[in-house]
Structures are given as structure tokens and as C-alpha cells.
Design an enzyme around this catalytic site. Structure first.
Site, PDB file in Angstrom:
ATOM      1  N   ASN A 186       0.704  -1.321   0.166  1.00 57.02           N
ATOM      2  CA  ASN A 186      -0.133  -0.129   0.048  1.00 57.02           C
ATOM      3  C   ASN A 186       0.776   1.347  -0.060  1.00 57.02           C
ATOM      4  O   ASN A 186       1.150   1.898  -1.215  1.00 57.02           O
ATOM      5  CB  ASN A 186      -1.033   0.005   1.185  1.00 57.02           C
ATOM      6  CG  ASN A 186      -1.931   1.018   0.974  1.00 57.02           C
ATOM      7  OD1 ASN A 186      -1.858   2.013   0.259  1.00 57.02           O
ATOM      8  ND2 ASN A 186      -3.092   0.858   1.739  1.00 57.02           N
ATOM      9  N   ASP A 187       1.356   1.537   1.214  1.00 47.83           N
ATOM     10  CA  ASP A 187       2.096   2.803   1.397  1.00 47.83           C
ATOM     11  C   ASP A 187       3.455   2.962   0.099  1.00 47.83           C
ATOM     12  O   ASP A 187       3.467   4.145  -0.357  1.00 47.83           O
ATOM     13  CB  ASP A 187       2.770   2.996   2.751  1.00 47.83           C
ATOM     14  CG  ASP A 187       1.482   3.043   3.690  1.00 47.83           C
ATOM     15  OD1 ASP A 187       0.469   3.827   3.210  1.00 47.83           O
ATOM     16  OD2 ASP A 187       1.510   2.570   4.524  1.00 47.83           O
ATOM     17  N   VAL A 188       4.031   1.786  -0.147  1.00 49.23           N
ATOM     18  CA  VAL A 188       5.313   1.530  -0.934  1.00 49.23           C
ATOM     19  C   VAL A 188       4.945   2.153  -2.495  1.00 49.23           C
ATOM     20  O   VAL A 188       5.835   2.211  -3.135  1.00 49.23           O
ATOM     21  CB  VAL A 188       6.142   0.567  -0.605  1.00 49.23           C
ATOM     22  CG1 VAL A 188       6.600   0.446   0.796  1.00 49.23           C
ATOM     23  CG2 VAL A 188       5.098  -0.514  -1.185  1.00 49.23           C
TER      24      VAL A 188
END
Lengths: 459, 99
Positions: free
Chosen positions: A383-385
Site C-alpha cells: 500500500n504505502d510503498v
């Protein structure tokens, strides 16, 4: 005090440890490295039993057998996905052991001289912080502690407590025969410090924290090694302290966040909410059949695994799917963000377990330019990456973090359990892009369905 | 060991630690962290020495010493098993890659 034979043995052990670590930093020799280091540890333990003038052998053997057997057993049975928290807890135990060594030296009244007292106190402080901090890290990763806990005025509390602990430490160093109560209070404060330093830190930053605590334990062991006049402890401890610090820096660099930032301004949903740019568009759903056909008829698919794949234990299914696609003539590559999962290299370990060869796995720098030529980027539980706001939105807490540019691929398919935000609580702009489709479900089950459909397409 | 000699040892060991892993591929970061976690398990040796010197008539000293050895042994044994398991998988992965 220590005989010549023991001295020479410790020297050899220190050399083998360093060679072992060196071997562990190349895939070809890594396995040999840990085995060498393991034998060196056995040798060090056996030699230490010969130390003249020791007592309490019965208790010592019981402690070694109990501690060793419990850890051996837990390390054997734990699932591969739970490895990060096991590293955290074993590391905490090492820190605790270093702190306990200092405590016993104080209890015996054997700490004399400013240099010895300073290193004993420093080792006790660092070891205690590593111990309680690692326990918190373990609890977080094990899911026992769900939300980051932030005290009001957290940084002020941290600094006040650290200052108080340091002051007490100085008093203990200055005093020739420090009071028992002062020493007990010192250890309690150090343990509390470890807890409040790590509690507010979110799961996304855990890899950096575990690595930092690992370096801490190394330093604590090195310092207590000086207190005991044991060069094997000094060399092994300081070598780990330095290499752990380097590893921590590499990780923090990958996240584009200074270590001080990780520790004192943790990523939280609250920090992310409100002020960021509004994200436009809607999330568009995809079926497993759609996903299967898009990938089957693509020329190039890049798979981006994340923590979701680890949790679902889906690495074998993912590799099975990748092999099926390759048989159909599709070029498949795996792209791994430096901080994907909960530890650096976490995804590499899981893919290796599933049998994915090294030459299909690429780092961020190696593969980022390729996304523009890829037909499909398949994001599995990451997700965040892959959040493009890291490039675009200056107010986002992850602004500036290097990300995998999956949004540049022709099609993006995101396998995700639900519509929630990532571990850091930040909304992901990628999911709302025109070229992005969501495939809901656990990674294990979603990929299994895709495999069924790919097979059907072959027939 | 006197203070200044120790300082030299600290300094050289620190550079060694830094150099030894400076060219490690990302793929080995987790196993290496785990491996260095194992190496500081040598704290077990220090714990054994202090327990060995503890006063057999002092329950407090024996208790602290016991905890130290127990934790040190767990650090060493757990660190080894976990690292070895991770690296064993890399070996398997390589074989599959040759196919």
C-alpha cells in the site's frame, strides 16, 4: 584471571564471528556464514565453562538448557511470516541479558572506577531500552498491540524521562557505593523509557526500529564486555552495533526519513488526515477472471508484493501463478520496495521460500523505469510503498519517500482485503486512478482464483 | 584492559562492522539483521561468567544471574535457528532458479 587458552579461544571466536558476518552478506556464502558463527558460539560457551573460580554450575546449566531449548523450539515452529517479531524478541532478550549483567555487577559491588562505571551504566541503559522496546515491537507485530499509543506532549515526556534517567546514571557513576534503591530506580526508568519511545511508532516504521534496537543491543553487549574485561563480547558487540547502525541508515534512507523523524514524529492517521490534497475518482472493482485475462495476454507483468501477501502466506500461489503466466509467454518480474513488509528483505525471504529465483527479483532502483513499459503491475497487499502521493503531495507524511512507480504501468491491479487505508493510515491515491482496478479478497484466495481462470484460458 | 586500549578496540571494531556489511544486497537484509542478532548472543558468555562469580548465598545475585544466562542463551539459540531457517530457504530458491 582468564587463562591463556581461554584468551586465545575468545580471540578465535571473535575472528570467526567477523568472517561469518562477512559471509552472510553474500547470497552464495550466507549459509556457511551462520554455520561458522554457530560453531564459534558453541566453542565460546564450552570454553567459558572452563573459567577458573566459577561456581553455581548447576543453576547455569539449567538456565542455558531452559533458555536455549525454549528459544530453539519457538524459532523452529514459528511461521515464516512471523519471523520479524521473533528477531525482535530474541534481540530484546540479548539486551535484557546485557542489562542483567550490569545489574549483577552492581549487586556484587564490583563496579570500580569511572570508566568501568560509565560503561556499565551506559550498557545497562541501552540494554534495558532494547529489552523493553523490543517487547513492544514484538507486541505490535504479533497484533497484541493494535494502535500506536501517543501520550500528550510525547516529546516533552520523552526528553524529561531521558534526562531524569541520565541524571540518575551520572549519580550512580559518581558515587563509589551507589544505593540499591538508586540502581533499582535507574533500571525501572530505563525500561519505561524503552516502552514510551517505541509505543507511539506505527507498524510502517517497525523495520527501522527493530534494526535500531538490534544495534543498541550490540553496543550494550560491547560495553558490558569492557566491564567484564571480556574482549570477545567487546568485539562481537561493537561490530554488531556498527553494522546494525549502517543497516538502520540504509532503511531510513530508503524511506527518505531521518532516524530522528522515525522516532519523534511517527506516521499516524491523525497526522495524515485533513490537510492533504483531496483525492478524486472512485475505486473500480475487478473480478478474478478479468485479472486473469488481462495478465494472460500481457507481454510484461510486474508483481509488487507487500505485507498482505505475507499475512495471507500467498507466496507459493503467487509463484505458481507467475510460472503459469511464463509458460504462456508472459515476461514476469518481481519488484521489491526496500521497506515492503515489516523488515527489509522480508519479501525476498518469502519469495525465496516459495522458490522464486533471484534473477526475477528486482530492487526499486533496478526496476522503477520498467513500469512504464509494463502492461500490468500487480500489487499484492502493498500500500504505502506504491502510493503516488509520496511524489505529489507535499503535506503528506510520506512525501519524498521513494516509491515503486506502479501507476505508470498500462494497467494496475491491486489485490487487497478491503477498502481501508494502509498501515500508516494514509489514503492511497493510486486506488482512485483511471488505470487502476481493485481485486478484493485475501491474497491467498484471490490469486488461487486467478490461477483457476488462467488455466481455463489455456484449455 | 585500560581505557585507551579499549577505545582503540571499540574504534577498530566499529569500522570493521561498518565495512563488513557495506556491500550487502537488499535481498539479504533480513537474514543479516537476524545473523547479527545471533552474534550479539555471545552476551551468553558474559552472563555465564557473572553468574559463575555470584555469591551462592545471595538469592538476589543468583536470580539476576539466572535471568542473564537464560536471556543470553535464548538470544543465541533463537537467533541461530531463525537465521539458519531463512538462509536455508535461500539455498532452496537458488536450486529452483537453476531449473
Amino acid at each position: 584471571m582468564i587463562s591463556g587458552f581461554i584468551q586465545v579461544s575468545y580471540f578465535a571466536v571473535a575472528v570467526v564471528f567477523i568472517l561469518g558476518l562477512k559471509a552472510m552478506s553474500s547470497p552464495v556464502t550466507a549459509r556457511k556464514g551462520i554455520v561458522w558463527a554457530g560453531w564459534a558460539m558453541v566453542a565460546a560457551t564450552l570454553v567459558t565453562l572452563q573459567t577458573p573460580g566459577m561456581q553455581n554450575y548447576g543453576l547455569m546449566i539449567v538456565a542455558i538448557v531452559l533458555g536455549g531449548a525454549l528459544a530453539w523450539w519457538s524459532g523452529r515452529v514459528v511461521k515464516m511470516t512471523d519471523m520479524p517479531q521473533m528477531v525482535a524478541i530474541y534481540n530484546g532478550m540479548g539486551g535484557g541479558a546485557a542489562a542483567a549483567i550490569a545489574a549483577l555487577e552492581f549487586a556484587r559491588g564490583e563496579v570500580h572506577g569511572t570508566v568501568v562505571a560509565t560503561l556499565a551504566v551506559l550498557g545497562a541503559l541501552i540494554g534495558s531500552v532494547a529489552f523493553s522496546g523490543s517487547c513492544v515491537a514484538f507486541a505490535k507485530l504479533q497484533g497484541l498491540m493494535k494502535k500506536p499509543i501517543r501520550l500528550p506532549q510525547q516529546n516533552v515526556v520523552n526528553i524529561a524521562l531521558a534526562a531524569l534517567t541520565a541524571l540518575l546514571g551520572l549519580l550512580i557513576i559518581a558515587s563509589d557505593a551507589p544505593a540499591g534503591a538508586a540502581i533499582v530506580l535507574f533500571f525501572v526508568l530505563a525500561l519505561v523509557l524503552g516502552v514510551i519511545l517505541t509505543s507511539p511508532i506505527g507498524g510502517a516504521d517497525m523495520p527501522v526500529v527493530i534494526s535500531l534496537l538490534n544495534a543498541f543491543t550490540g553496543l550494550a553487549v560491547g560495553f558490558e564486555g569492557y566491564v567484564l574485561g571480556n574482549p570477545a563480547l567487546i568485539v562481537a558487540g561493537i561490530v554488531v552495533g556498527a553494522s546494525g547502525t549502517l543497516l538502520t541508515q540504509l532503511m531510513a534512507k530508503a524511506m527518505n526519513r531521518p532516524i530522528s523523524n522515525v522516532l519523534f514524529t511517527p506516521l499516524t492517521g491523525a497526522a495524515a488526515g485533513g490537510e492533504g490534497e483531496a483525492i478524486e475518482g472512485t475505486m473500480k472493482e475487478f473480478s478474478a477472471l478479468d485479472a486473469a485475462s488481462v495478465m494472460r495476454y500481457a507481454a510484461k507483468v510486474i508483481i509488487v508484493p507487500g505485507y498482505g501477501m505475507a499475512v495471507a502466506g500467498a507466496q507459493h500461489k503467487v509463484w505458481e501463478m507467475a510460472q503459469l503466466l511464463e509458460e504462456g509467454g508472459v515476461e514476469v518480474a518481481f519488484a521489491i520496495h526496500p521497506v515492503a513488509g515489516r523488515m527489509p528483505g522480508h519479501m525476498n525471504v518469502l519469495l525465496a521460500e516459495a522458490g522464486v529465483p533471484y534473477d526475477k527479483i528486482f530492487d526499486l532502483e533496478e526496476i522503477n523505469a520498467d513500469f512504464a513499459q509494463a502492461d500490468v503491475a500487480l500489487v499484492i497487499g502493498a500500500n504505502d510503498v506504491v502510493n503516488p502521493v509520496a511524489r505529489t503531495d507535499k503535506s503528506s507524511p510520506i512525501y519524498g519517500m521513494p516509491i515503486l512507480n506502479v501507476d505508470q504501468a498500462q494497467n494496475v491491479i491491486v489485490v487487497k482485503r478491503g477498502k481501508g487505508a494502509g498501515y500508516s493510515g494514509i489514503e492511497n491515491a493510486l486506488f482512485y486512478k483511471d488505470n487502476c482496478r481493485m481485486l478484493y479478497g485475501s491474497a491467498q484466495q484471490a490469486i488461487a482464483e486467478v490461477i483457476t481462470h488462467v488455466k481455463a484460458l489455456e484449455a | 584492559m585500560d581505557g585507551i586500549t579499549a577505545l582503540y578496540v571499540f574504534m577498530l571494531a566499529a569500522f570493521t562492522g561498518y565495512e563488513v556489511i557495506s556491500r550487502v544486497p537488499v535481498i539479504l537484509h533480513t537474514p543479516l539483521m537476524s545473523g547479527s542478532n545471533f552474534v550479539h548472543g555471545v552476551v551468553l558468555v558474559g552472563a555465564m561468567v557473572v553468574l559463575g562469580r555470584a555469591d551462592p548465598d545471595s538469592p538476589l545475585q543468583l536470580a539476576i544471574g539466572f535471568v542473564a544466562v537464560f536471556l543470553g542463551a535464548a538470544n543465541a539459540a533463537g537467533g541461530y535457528v531463525v537465521t539458519e531457517r531463512m538462509l536455508a530457504m535461500f539455498k532452496g530458491g537458488k536450486k529452483a532458479g537453476g531449473a
